[in-house]
Design an enzyme around this catalytic site. Structure first.
Site, mmCIF file in Angstrom:
data_model
loop_
_atom_site.group_PDB
_atom_site.id
_atom_site.type_symbol
_atom_site.label_atom_id
_atom_site.label_comp_id
_atom_site.label_asym_id
_atom_site.label_seq_id
_atom_site.Cartn_x
_atom_site.Cartn_y
_atom_site.Cartn_z
ATOM 1 N N GLU A 72 -54.051 40.729 26.872
ATOM 2 C CA GLU A 72 -53.786 39.443 27.555
ATOM 3 C C GLU A 72 -55.039 38.545 27.496
ATOM 4 O OE1 GLU A 72 -51.102 37.961 28.633
ATOM 5 O OE2 GLU A 72 -51.125 37.453 30.747
ATOM 6 N N SER A 92 -44.397 35.933 28.955
ATOM 7 C CA SER A 92 -44.091 36.602 27.674
ATOM 8 C C SER A 92 -45.335 37.237 27.075
ATOM 9 C CB SER A 92 -43.478 35.617 26.672
ATOM 10 O OG SER A 92 -44.470 34.770 26.109
ATOM 11 N N SER A 93 -46.503 36.610 27.285
ATOM 12 C CA SER A 93 -47.730 37.168 26.676
ATOM 13 C C SER A 93 -48.043 38.530 27.284
ATOM 14 C CB SER A 93 -48.912 36.210 26.864
ATOM 15 O OG SER A 93 -49.141 35.964 28.237
ATOM 16 N N SER A 146 -37.638 39.827 21.804
ATOM 17 C CA SER A 146 -37.852 39.453 23.199
ATOM 18 C C SER A 146 -36.707 38.605 23.748
ATOM 19 C CB SER A 146 -39.172 38.689 23.351
ATOM 20 O OG SER A 146 -39.403 38.432 24.732
ATOM 21 N N LYS A 170 -41.909 38.012 34.287
ATOM 22 C CA LYS A 170 -42.170 37.894 35.737
ATOM 23 C C LYS A 170 -41.987 36.479 36.241
ATOM 24 C CE LYS A 170 -45.348 35.062 35.422
ATOM 25 N NZ LYS A 170 -46.282 34.516 34.608
ATOM 26 N N GLY A 207 -44.183 30.980 26.070
ATOM 27 C CA GLY A 207 -44.953 29.839 26.550
ATOM 28 C C GLY A 207 -44.220 29.027 27.599
ATOM 29 N N SER A 208 -43.481 29.708 28.503
ATOM 30 C CA SER A 208 -42.688 28.989 29.508
ATOM 31 C C SER A 208 -43.024 29.390 30.930
ATOM 32 C CB SER A 208 -41.194 29.252 29.289
ATOM 33 O OG SER A 208 -40.832 28.870 28.010
ATOM 34 N N LEU A 227 -42.958 32.545 32.097
ATOM 35 C CA LEU A 227 -42.296 33.786 32.525
ATOM 36 C C LEU A 227 -43.043 35.028 32.032
ATOM 37 C CD1 LEU A 227 -38.494 32.869 32.164
ATOM 38 C CD2 LEU A 227 -39.990 32.641 34.168
ATOM 39 N N ASP A 262 -50.120 39.140 35.635
ATOM 40 C CA ASP A 262 -48.915 39.225 34.788
ATOM 41 C C ASP A 262 -48.760 40.612 34.173
ATOM 42 O OD1 ASP A 262 -48.619 36.598 35.414
ATOM 43 O OD2 ASP A 262 -48.552 35.853 33.357
HETATM 44 N N1 LIG Z 1 -42.454 38.109 21.331
HETATM 45 C C1 LIG Z 1 -43.625 37.585 20.960
HETATM 46 N N2 LIG Z 1 -44.012 37.618 19.672
HETATM 47 C C2 LIG Z 1 -45.200 37.086 19.316
HETATM 48 N N3 LIG Z 1 -46.076 36.503 20.147
HETATM 49 C C3 LIG Z 1 -45.750 36.454 21.430
HETATM 50 C C4 LIG Z 1 -44.520 37.006 21.921
HETATM 51 N N4 LIG Z 1 -44.470 36.811 23.248
HETATM 52 C C5 LIG Z 1 -45.632 36.176 23.577
HETATM 53 N N5 LIG Z 1 -46.391 35.958 22.508
HETATM 54 C C6 LIG Z 1 -47.723 35.313 22.497
HETATM 55 O O1 LIG Z 1 -47.957 34.774 23.798
HETATM 56 C C7 LIG Z 1 -48.088 33.331 23.737
HETATM 57 C C8 LIG Z 1 -47.458 32.695 24.963
HETATM 58 O O2 LIG Z 1 -48.235 33.059 26.082
HETATM 59 P P1 LIG Z 1 -48.567 32.084 27.265
HETATM 60 O O3 LIG Z 1 -49.105 30.789 26.780
HETATM 61 O O4 LIG Z 1 -49.394 32.869 28.188
HETATM 62 O O5 LIG Z 1 -47.134 31.790 27.944
HETATM 63 P P2 LIG Z 1 -46.180 32.800 28.725
HETATM 64 O O6 LIG Z 1 -46.928 34.065 28.945
HETATM 65 O O7 LIG Z 1 -45.869 32.100 29.996
HETATM 66 O O8 LIG Z 1 -44.949 32.950 27.899
HETATM 67 C C9 LIG Z 1 -47.381 32.953 22.443
HETATM 68 O O9 LIG Z 1 -47.857 31.725 21.927
HETATM 69 C C10 LIG Z 1 -47.744 34.126 21.528
HETATM 70 O O10 LIG Z 1 -49.046 34.027 21.008
HETATM 71 C C1 LIG Z 2 -51.800 30.687 35.437
HETATM 72 C C2 LIG Z 2 -51.766 32.196 35.666
HETATM 73 O O1 LIG Z 2 -51.986 32.428 37.065
HETATM 74 C C3 LIG Z 2 -50.399 32.763 35.315
HETATM 75 C C4 LIG Z 2 -50.006 32.504 33.885
HETATM 76 O O2 LIG Z 2 -48.679 32.929 33.620
HETATM 77 P P1 LIG Z 2 -47.949 32.465 32.304
HETATM 78 O O3 LIG Z 2 -48.763 32.899 31.115
HETATM 79 O O4 LIG Z 2 -47.807 30.981 32.340
HETATM 80 O O5 LIG Z 2 -46.609 33.174 32.320
HETATM 81 C C5 LIG Z 2 -52.882 32.821 34.866
HETATM 82 C C6 LIG Z 2 -53.265 34.230 35.281
HETATM 83 O O6 LIG Z 2 -53.117 34.588 36.468
HETATM 84 O O7 LIG Z 2 -53.748 34.971 34.432
HETATM 85 MG MG LIG Z 3 -48.899 34.291 29.598
#
Ligand SMILES: Nc1ncnc2c1ncn2[C@@H]1O[C@H](COP(=O)(O)OP(=O)(O)O)[C@@H](O)[C@H]1O
Ligand SMILES: C[C@@](O)(CCOP(=O)(O)O)CC(=O)O
Ligand SMILES: [Mg+2]
Length: 389
Positions: free
Chosen positions: A193, A146-147, A136, A10, A141-142, A144, A204
Protein backbone atom coordinates in the site's frame (compact mmCIF):
# COMPACT_ATOMS: atom_id res chain seq x y z
CA UNK A 1 0.30 -25.67 -6.92
CA UNK A 2 -2.58 -23.20 -7.18
CA UNK A 3 -3.83 -20.84 -4.48
CA UNK A 4 -6.59 -18.27 -4.57
CA UNK A 5 -7.09 -15.37 -2.18
CA UNK A 6 -9.78 -12.76 -1.84
CA UNK A 7 -9.75 -9.51 0.12
CA UNK A 8 -12.64 -7.08 0.66
CA UNK A 9 -12.91 -3.39 -0.04
CA UNK A 10 -14.00 -1.00 2.72
CA UNK A 11 -15.93 2.08 3.67
CA UNK A 12 -14.60 4.64 6.14
CA UNK A 13 -17.48 5.75 8.36
CA UNK A 14 -15.43 8.50 9.96
CA UNK A 15 -11.86 9.80 10.04
CA UNK A 16 -10.34 9.38 6.56
CA UNK A 17 -7.38 11.70 5.83
CA UNK A 18 -7.19 12.74 9.52
CA UNK A 19 -6.19 9.13 10.34
CA UNK A 20 -2.97 9.70 8.35
CA UNK A 21 -2.18 12.44 10.91
CA UNK A 22 -2.84 10.27 13.96
CA UNK A 23 -6.60 10.74 14.45
CA UNK A 24 -8.99 7.89 15.22
CA UNK A 25 -11.04 6.51 12.32
CA UNK A 26 -13.83 3.94 12.01
CA UNK A 27 -14.00 1.59 9.01
CA UNK A 28 -15.87 -1.53 7.90
CA UNK A 29 -15.30 -4.15 5.21
CA UNK A 30 -17.82 -4.43 2.36
CA UNK A 31 -18.81 -7.50 0.36
CA UNK A 32 -16.99 -6.50 -2.82
CA UNK A 33 -13.71 -8.33 -3.30
CA UNK A 34 -10.43 -8.39 -5.17
CA UNK A 35 -9.36 -11.91 -6.12
CA UNK A 36 -5.83 -13.14 -6.81
CA UNK A 37 -4.94 -16.60 -8.08
CA UNK A 38 -1.34 -17.84 -8.14
CA UNK A 39 -0.21 -20.89 -10.07
CA UNK A 40 3.40 -21.78 -9.33
CA UNK A 41 4.89 -23.35 -12.47
CA UNK A 42 7.52 -26.10 -12.61
CA UNK A 43 10.96 -24.71 -13.44
CA UNK A 44 12.16 -25.34 -16.99
CA UNK A 45 15.63 -24.93 -18.54
CA UNK A 46 15.15 -21.63 -20.36
CA UNK A 47 11.60 -20.25 -20.44
CA UNK A 48 10.70 -19.53 -16.83
CA UNK A 49 8.38 -16.53 -16.66
CA UNK A 50 6.46 -14.54 -14.11
CA UNK A 51 3.16 -13.42 -15.66
CA UNK A 52 0.63 -11.02 -14.17
CA UNK A 53 -2.81 -10.91 -15.79
CA UNK A 54 -5.17 -8.05 -14.90
CA UNK A 55 -8.26 -9.75 -16.28
CA UNK A 56 -10.75 -6.86 -15.94
CA UNK A 57 -8.41 -4.49 -17.78
CA UNK A 58 -7.55 -7.08 -20.45
CA UNK A 59 -3.86 -6.53 -19.67
CA UNK A 60 -1.06 -9.02 -19.14
CA UNK A 61 2.55 -8.40 -18.15
CA UNK A 62 5.28 -10.99 -18.33
CA UNK A 63 8.93 -11.06 -17.32
CA UNK A 64 11.53 -13.82 -17.78
CA UNK A 65 12.34 -14.85 -14.20
CA UNK A 66 16.06 -14.73 -15.07
CA UNK A 67 15.65 -11.07 -16.08
CA UNK A 68 14.06 -10.17 -12.71
CA UNK A 69 16.74 -12.11 -10.86
CA UNK A 70 19.56 -10.49 -12.82
CA UNK A 71 18.12 -7.03 -12.27
CA UNK A 72 17.32 -7.33 -8.56
CA UNK A 73 20.34 -9.42 -7.53
CA UNK A 74 22.53 -6.40 -8.31
CA UNK A 75 21.30 -5.28 -4.88
CA UNK A 76 23.03 -8.29 -3.37
CA UNK A 77 19.74 -10.21 -2.56
CA UNK A 78 18.20 -12.39 -1.30
CA UNK A 79 15.20 -10.21 -0.65
CA UNK A 80 13.93 -9.75 2.89
CA UNK A 81 11.67 -12.49 4.15
CA UNK A 82 10.10 -10.29 6.83
CA UNK A 83 8.01 -7.22 5.98
CA UNK A 84 10.40 -4.45 5.03
CA UNK A 85 10.02 -1.17 3.18
CA UNK A 86 11.10 -1.16 -0.44
CA UNK A 87 14.40 0.77 -0.51
CA UNK A 88 14.97 3.56 -3.04
CA UNK A 89 17.48 1.34 -4.87
CA UNK A 90 15.01 -1.59 -5.11
CA UNK A 91 12.26 0.81 -6.13
CA UNK A 92 14.36 2.12 -9.03
CA UNK A 93 15.03 -1.39 -10.32
CA UNK A 94 11.40 -2.48 -9.96
CA UNK A 95 10.17 0.67 -11.70
CA UNK A 96 12.51 -0.14 -14.62
CA UNK A 97 10.96 -3.65 -14.84
CA UNK A 98 7.47 -2.08 -14.87
CA UNK A 99 8.43 0.54 -17.48
CA UNK A 100 9.67 -2.23 -19.83
CA UNK A 101 6.07 -3.43 -20.06
CA UNK A 102 4.94 -0.25 -21.86
CA UNK A 103 1.62 0.12 -20.04
CA UNK A 104 -0.73 2.13 -22.33
CA UNK A 105 -0.86 5.81 -21.32
CA UNK A 106 -4.63 5.61 -20.62
CA UNK A 107 -3.98 2.88 -18.03
CA UNK A 108 -0.75 4.24 -16.54
CA UNK A 109 -2.37 4.58 -13.08
CA UNK A 110 -2.11 0.78 -12.86
CA UNK A 111 1.70 1.01 -12.81
CA UNK A 112 1.77 1.50 -9.02
CA UNK A 113 -0.29 -1.69 -8.55
CA UNK A 114 2.13 -3.62 -10.78
CA UNK A 115 5.09 -2.16 -8.82
CA UNK A 116 3.54 -3.30 -5.53
CA UNK A 117 3.03 -6.76 -7.07
CA UNK A 118 6.67 -7.14 -8.11
CA UNK A 119 7.90 -6.03 -4.69
CA UNK A 120 5.59 -8.36 -2.78
CA UNK A 121 6.19 -11.29 -5.15
CA UNK A 122 9.98 -11.16 -5.12
CA UNK A 123 10.09 -10.48 -1.36
CA UNK A 124 7.81 -13.36 -0.40
CA UNK A 125 8.40 -15.98 -3.12
CA UNK A 126 11.74 -14.95 -4.64
CA UNK A 127 12.18 -15.88 -8.29
CA UNK A 128 9.76 -18.76 -8.85
CA UNK A 129 8.02 -18.92 -12.24
CA UNK A 130 4.28 -18.42 -11.89
CA UNK A 131 1.09 -17.11 -13.44
CA UNK A 132 -0.82 -14.63 -11.29
CA UNK A 133 -4.37 -13.58 -12.20
CA UNK A 134 -6.23 -10.59 -10.68
CA UNK A 135 -9.95 -9.81 -10.92
CA UNK A 136 -11.88 -7.29 -8.87
CA UNK A 137 -15.46 -6.31 -8.08
CA UNK A 138 -14.25 -2.95 -6.74
CA UNK A 139 -14.17 0.25 -8.76
CA UNK A 140 -10.55 1.44 -8.88
CA UNK A 141 -9.60 4.83 -7.47
CA UNK A 142 -13.06 5.48 -5.98
CA UNK A 143 -12.44 5.46 -2.23
CA UNK A 144 -13.51 1.86 -1.62
CA UNK A 145 -9.97 0.69 -0.91
CA UNK A 146 -9.14 -1.20 -4.12
CA UNK A 147 -5.42 -0.55 -3.59
CA UNK A 148 -5.45 -2.14 -0.14
CA UNK A 149 -7.67 -5.05 -1.23
CA UNK A 150 -5.17 -5.72 -4.04
CA UNK A 151 -2.18 -5.70 -1.67
CA UNK A 152 -4.00 -7.85 0.92
CA UNK A 153 -5.09 -10.39 -1.72
CA UNK A 154 -1.54 -10.52 -3.19
CA UNK A 155 0.01 -10.96 0.26
CA UNK A 156 -2.50 -13.64 1.30
CA UNK A 157 -1.99 -15.70 -1.87
CA UNK A 158 1.79 -15.29 -1.79
CA UNK A 159 2.09 -16.23 1.88
CA UNK A 160 -0.13 -19.28 1.29
CA UNK A 161 2.40 -20.42 -1.37
CA UNK A 162 5.41 -19.64 0.85
CA UNK A 163 7.27 -21.45 3.61
CA UNK A 164 6.44 -18.65 6.05
CA UNK A 165 2.98 -19.90 6.96
CA UNK A 166 1.60 -23.32 7.68
CA UNK A 167 -1.75 -24.01 6.02
CA UNK A 168 -3.64 -27.24 5.56
CA UNK A 169 -3.98 -27.43 1.78
CA UNK A 170 -6.50 -30.27 2.02
CA UNK A 171 -9.19 -28.04 3.54
CA UNK A 172 -12.10 -27.13 1.27
CA UNK A 173 -13.66 -23.70 0.64
CA UNK A 174 -12.51 -20.29 1.84
CA UNK A 175 -10.15 -20.39 4.83
CA UNK A 176 -9.13 -17.69 7.27
CA UNK A 177 -5.49 -17.48 8.41
CA UNK A 178 -4.60 -17.71 12.10
CA UNK A 179 -3.78 -14.59 14.17
CA UNK A 180 0.00 -14.56 13.59
CA UNK A 181 -0.41 -15.18 9.83
CA UNK A 182 -2.96 -12.34 9.63
CA UNK A 183 -0.50 -10.03 11.36
CA UNK A 184 2.26 -10.97 8.91
CA UNK A 185 -0.05 -10.59 5.91
CA UNK A 186 -1.27 -7.20 7.12
CA UNK A 187 2.34 -5.97 7.49
CA UNK A 188 3.23 -7.08 3.95
CA UNK A 189 0.04 -5.52 2.54
CA UNK A 190 0.96 -2.24 4.27
CA UNK A 191 4.33 -2.29 2.48
CA UNK A 192 2.50 -2.75 -0.83
CA UNK A 193 0.00 0.00 0.00
CA UNK A 194 2.95 2.35 0.69
CA UNK A 195 4.11 1.88 -2.91
CA UNK A 196 0.64 2.91 -4.16
CA UNK A 197 -0.32 5.65 -1.64
CA UNK A 198 3.01 7.11 -0.55
CA UNK A 199 1.99 7.63 3.07
CA UNK A 200 -0.94 5.39 4.04
CA UNK A 201 -2.23 5.22 7.59
CA UNK A 202 -2.69 1.44 7.36
CA UNK A 203 -6.44 1.53 8.05
CA UNK A 204 -7.42 0.18 4.59
CA UNK A 205 -5.12 -2.85 4.60
CA UNK A 206 -6.02 -3.56 8.24
CA UNK A 207 -9.80 -3.59 7.68
CA UNK A 208 -9.33 -5.63 4.47
CA UNK A 209 -7.17 -8.15 6.35
CA UNK A 210 -9.35 -8.55 9.45
CA UNK A 211 -12.79 -7.69 8.01
CA UNK A 212 -15.77 -6.64 10.18
CA UNK A 213 -15.67 -3.17 11.72
CA UNK A 214 -12.64 -1.53 13.30
CA UNK A 215 -11.54 1.58 15.12
CA UNK A 216 -8.01 2.52 14.08
CA UNK A 217 -5.48 4.98 15.42
CA UNK A 218 -1.71 5.26 14.76
CA UNK A 219 -1.37 1.65 13.60
CA UNK A 220 -3.48 0.19 16.41
CA UNK A 221 -6.78 -1.51 15.78
CA UNK A 222 -9.73 -2.18 18.07
CA UNK A 223 -12.44 -4.53 16.83
CA UNK A 224 -15.93 -3.00 17.02
CA UNK A 225 -19.13 -4.96 17.37
CA UNK A 226 -22.13 -3.08 16.03
CA UNK A 227 -25.29 -3.39 18.09
CA UNK A 228 -27.47 -2.03 15.26
CA UNK A 229 -28.07 -2.87 11.60
CA UNK A 230 -26.07 -0.43 9.46
CA UNK A 231 -27.30 0.18 5.93
CA UNK A 232 -25.37 2.57 3.71
CA UNK A 233 -26.09 3.73 0.20
CA UNK A 234 -22.81 4.07 -1.69
CA UNK A 235 -22.88 6.59 -4.53
CA UNK A 236 -19.98 6.54 -6.94
CA UNK A 237 -19.62 9.97 -8.51
CA UNK A 238 -17.37 8.31 -11.11
CA UNK A 239 -15.03 11.29 -10.80
CA UNK A 240 -11.59 9.70 -10.91
CA UNK A 241 -9.01 10.69 -8.36
CA UNK A 242 -5.81 9.45 -6.86
CA UNK A 243 -5.38 8.84 -3.15
CA UNK A 244 -1.64 9.60 -3.18
CA UNK A 245 -2.18 13.13 -4.56
CA UNK A 246 -5.08 13.88 -2.17
CA UNK A 247 -3.15 12.70 0.90
CA UNK A 248 -0.18 14.83 -0.22
CA UNK A 249 -2.52 17.85 -0.64
CA UNK A 250 -3.78 17.53 2.95
CA UNK A 251 -0.17 17.22 4.20
CA UNK A 252 0.75 20.44 2.37
CA UNK A 253 -2.25 22.30 3.84
CA UNK A 254 -1.17 21.04 7.28
CA UNK A 255 2.31 22.50 6.73
CA UNK A 256 0.75 25.86 5.78
CA UNK A 257 -1.73 25.95 8.69
CA UNK A 258 -0.45 23.57 11.38
CA UNK A 259 -2.52 24.88 14.32
CA UNK A 260 -5.81 25.08 12.44
CA UNK A 261 -5.35 21.69 10.80
CA UNK A 262 -4.37 20.01 14.06
CA UNK A 263 -7.57 21.36 15.60
CA UNK A 264 -9.49 19.86 12.66
CA UNK A 265 -7.76 16.49 13.16
CA UNK A 266 -8.56 16.57 16.90
CA UNK A 267 -12.22 17.29 16.13
CA UNK A 268 -12.29 14.35 13.70
CA UNK A 269 -10.79 12.10 16.39
CA UNK A 270 -13.60 13.06 18.79
CA UNK A 271 -16.22 12.39 16.10
CA UNK A 272 -14.78 8.93 15.38
CA UNK A 273 -14.60 8.03 19.08
CA UNK A 274 -18.21 9.11 19.55
CA UNK A 275 -19.28 7.23 16.44
CA UNK A 276 -17.65 4.01 17.71
CA UNK A 277 -19.46 4.45 21.04
CA UNK A 278 -22.83 5.02 19.38
CA UNK A 279 -22.40 1.98 17.10
CA UNK A 280 -21.53 -0.25 20.05
CA UNK A 281 -24.02 1.03 22.64
CA UNK A 282 -26.86 -1.46 23.25
CA UNK A 283 -30.07 -0.72 21.32
CA UNK A 284 -33.13 -2.22 22.97
CA UNK A 285 -35.92 -1.18 20.61
CA UNK A 286 -36.73 0.67 17.36
CA UNK A 287 -36.84 3.94 19.26
CA UNK A 288 -33.30 3.63 20.53
CA UNK A 289 -32.09 2.46 17.10
CA UNK A 290 -33.65 5.59 15.54
CA UNK A 291 -32.02 7.80 18.19
CA UNK A 292 -28.65 6.18 17.45
CA UNK A 293 -29.13 6.59 13.69
CA UNK A 294 -29.88 10.29 14.19
CA UNK A 295 -26.65 10.67 16.17
CA UNK A 296 -24.69 8.87 13.44
CA UNK A 297 -26.21 11.15 10.79
CA UNK A 298 -25.15 14.24 12.71
CA UNK A 299 -21.63 12.89 13.22
CA UNK A 300 -21.37 12.05 9.49
CA UNK A 301 -22.40 15.61 8.58
CA UNK A 302 -19.86 17.05 11.04
CA UNK A 303 -17.11 14.83 9.61
CA UNK A 304 -18.02 15.90 6.06
CA UNK A 305 -17.71 19.58 7.10
CA UNK A 306 -14.20 18.91 8.38
CA UNK A 307 -13.26 17.02 5.20
CA UNK A 308 -14.29 20.19 3.33
CA UNK A 309 -11.94 22.10 5.64
CA UNK A 310 -9.14 19.74 4.60
CA UNK A 311 -9.85 20.60 0.95
CA UNK A 312 -10.87 17.11 -0.21
CA UNK A 313 -14.52 17.61 -1.15
CA UNK A 314 -15.51 18.09 -4.79
CA UNK A 315 -18.39 19.59 -6.80
CA UNK A 316 -19.67 16.07 -7.59
CA UNK A 317 -19.63 15.18 -3.86
CA UNK A 318 -21.51 18.40 -3.05
CA UNK A 319 -24.16 17.46 -5.64
CA UNK A 320 -24.67 14.08 -3.91
CA UNK A 321 -24.91 15.83 -0.50
CA UNK A 322 -27.52 18.31 -1.76
CA UNK A 323 -29.54 15.60 -3.50
CA UNK A 324 -29.69 13.31 -0.46
CA UNK A 325 -30.44 16.26 1.84
CA UNK A 326 -33.62 16.92 -0.17
CA UNK A 327 -34.82 13.57 1.21
CA UNK A 328 -33.53 14.47 4.71
CA UNK A 329 -30.69 11.93 4.39
CA UNK A 330 -27.18 12.58 5.72
CA UNK A 331 -24.09 11.84 3.63
CA UNK A 332 -20.32 12.12 3.72
CA UNK A 333 -17.53 11.27 1.31
CA UNK A 334 -15.65 8.04 1.98
CA UNK A 335 -11.98 7.35 1.24
CA UNK A 336 -9.59 10.04 0.07
CA UNK A 337 -12.26 12.36 -1.42
CA UNK A 338 -11.80 14.58 -4.50
CA UNK A 339 -14.56 12.60 -6.26
CA UNK A 340 -14.98 8.86 -5.73
CA UNK A 341 -17.71 7.54 -3.43
CA UNK A 342 -20.17 9.10 -0.98
CA UNK A 343 -21.95 7.27 1.89
CA UNK A 344 -25.57 7.94 2.81
CA UNK A 345 -27.05 6.39 5.93
CA UNK A 346 -30.33 4.61 5.22
CA UNK A 347 -32.29 4.53 8.46
CA UNK A 348 -33.90 1.21 9.41
CA UNK A 349 -37.41 2.66 9.27
CA UNK A 350 -36.84 4.58 6.01
CA UNK A 351 -39.48 3.70 3.40
CA UNK A 352 -38.44 1.79 0.30
CA UNK A 353 -40.13 4.46 -1.85
CA UNK A 354 -37.76 7.15 -0.57
CA UNK A 355 -34.76 4.91 -1.20
CA UNK A 356 -35.90 4.27 -4.79
CA UNK A 357 -36.57 7.99 -5.37
CA UNK A 358 -33.18 9.14 -4.09
CA UNK A 359 -31.36 6.45 -6.09
CA UNK A 360 -33.28 7.41 -9.26
CA UNK A 361 -32.40 11.11 -8.76
CA UNK A 362 -28.71 10.34 -8.10
CA UNK A 363 -28.54 8.05 -11.12
CA UNK A 364 -30.17 10.71 -13.30
CA UNK A 365 -27.12 12.90 -12.45
CA UNK A 366 -24.89 10.17 -13.93
CA UNK A 367 -23.85 8.69 -10.58
CA UNK A 368 -23.84 4.96 -9.81
CA UNK A 369 -25.56 3.69 -6.64
CA UNK A 370 -25.10 0.46 -4.75
CA UNK A 371 -25.98 -0.95 -1.35
CA UNK A 372 -23.16 -3.23 -0.18
CA UNK A 373 -23.18 -5.67 2.72
CA UNK A 374 -21.12 -4.23 5.58
CA UNK A 375 -18.80 -5.99 8.01
CA UNK A 376 -18.10 -9.40 6.44
CA UNK A 377 -14.93 -11.51 6.63
CA UNK A 378 -11.50 -10.15 5.82
CA UNK A 379 -8.81 -11.93 3.77
CA UNK A 380 -9.44 -15.56 2.87
CA UNK A 381 -7.58 -18.20 0.89
CA UNK A 382 -8.69 -21.29 -0.94
CA UNK A 383 -7.03 -24.26 -2.62
CA UNK A 384 -8.93 -25.94 -5.44
CA UNK A 385 -10.94 -25.31 -8.60
CA UNK A 386 -11.30 -21.56 -9.35
CA UNK A 387 -15.05 -21.14 -9.82
CA UNK A 388 -14.78 -17.34 -9.92
CA UNK A 389 -12.24 -16.90 -12.71
N1 LIG B 1 -7.42 -4.80 -9.53
C1 LIG B 1 -6.38 -3.98 -9.68
N2 LIG B 1 -5.47 -4.20 -10.65
C2 LIG B 1 -4.42 -3.36 -10.79
N3 LIG B 1 -4.17 -2.29 -10.02
C3 LIG B 1 -5.03 -2.04 -9.03
C4 LIG B 1 -6.17 -2.88 -8.79
N4 LIG B 1 -6.84 -2.38 -7.74
C5 LIG B 1 -6.13 -1.28 -7.33
N5 LIG B 1 -5.07 -1.07 -8.09
C6 LIG B 1 -4.07 0.01 -7.93
O1 LIG B 1 -4.57 0.91 -6.94
C7 LIG B 1 -4.79 2.23 -7.52
C8 LIG B 1 -6.03 2.86 -6.91
O2 LIG B 1 -5.75 3.13 -5.55
P1 LIG B 1 -6.23 4.43 -4.81
O3 LIG B 1 -5.87 5.65 -5.56
O4 LIG B 1 -5.72 4.29 -3.44
O5 LIG B 1 -7.83 4.31 -4.80
P2 LIG B 1 -8.75 3.25 -4.04
O6 LIG B 1 -7.88 2.47 -3.11
O7 LIG B 1 -9.74 4.08 -3.31
O8 LIG B 1 -9.41 2.43 -5.09
C9 LIG B 1 -4.93 1.95 -9.01
O9 LIG B 1 -4.60 3.09 -9.78
C10 LIG B 1 -3.93 0.82 -9.22
O10 LIG B 1 -2.60 1.27 -9.29
C1 LIG C 1 -7.34 9.02 2.73
C2 LIG C 1 -7.09 7.73 3.51
O1 LIG C 1 -7.45 7.97 4.87
C3 LIG C 1 -7.98 6.61 2.99
C4 LIG C 1 -7.76 6.32 1.53
O2 LIG C 1 -8.69 5.36 1.04
P1 LIG C 1 -8.86 5.15 -0.51
O3 LIG C 1 -7.53 4.77 -1.11
O4 LIG C 1 -9.37 6.42 -1.11
O5 LIG C 1 -9.85 4.01 -0.65
C5 LIG C 1 -5.62 7.40 3.42
C6 LIG C 1 -5.12 6.41 4.45
O6 LIG C 1 -5.68 6.34 5.57
O7 LIG C 1 -4.15 5.72 4.17
MG1 LIG D 1 -6.40 3.20 -1.83
Amino acid sequence: MEVKARAPGKIILSGEQAVVHGSTAVAASIDLYTYVSIKILPSTENDDRLTLQLKDMALAFSWPVGRIKESLSSLGGPFPSTPTSCSTASMKLILALVEEQNIPEAKISLASGVTAFLWLYTSILGFKPATVVVTSELPLGSGLGSSAALCVAFSAALLACSDFVNVDMKQQGWLIFGESELELLNKWAFEGEKLIHGKPSGIDNTVSTYGNMIKFRSGNLTHIKSSMPLKMLITNTKVGRNTKALVAGVAERTLRHPDAMNSVFNAVASISEEMANVIQAPALDDLSITAKEEKLEELMEMNQGLLQCMGVSHASIETVLQTTLKYKLASKLTGAGGGGCVLTLLQTLLSGTIVHKVIAELESCGFQCLIAGIGGNGAEICFGAPSWL
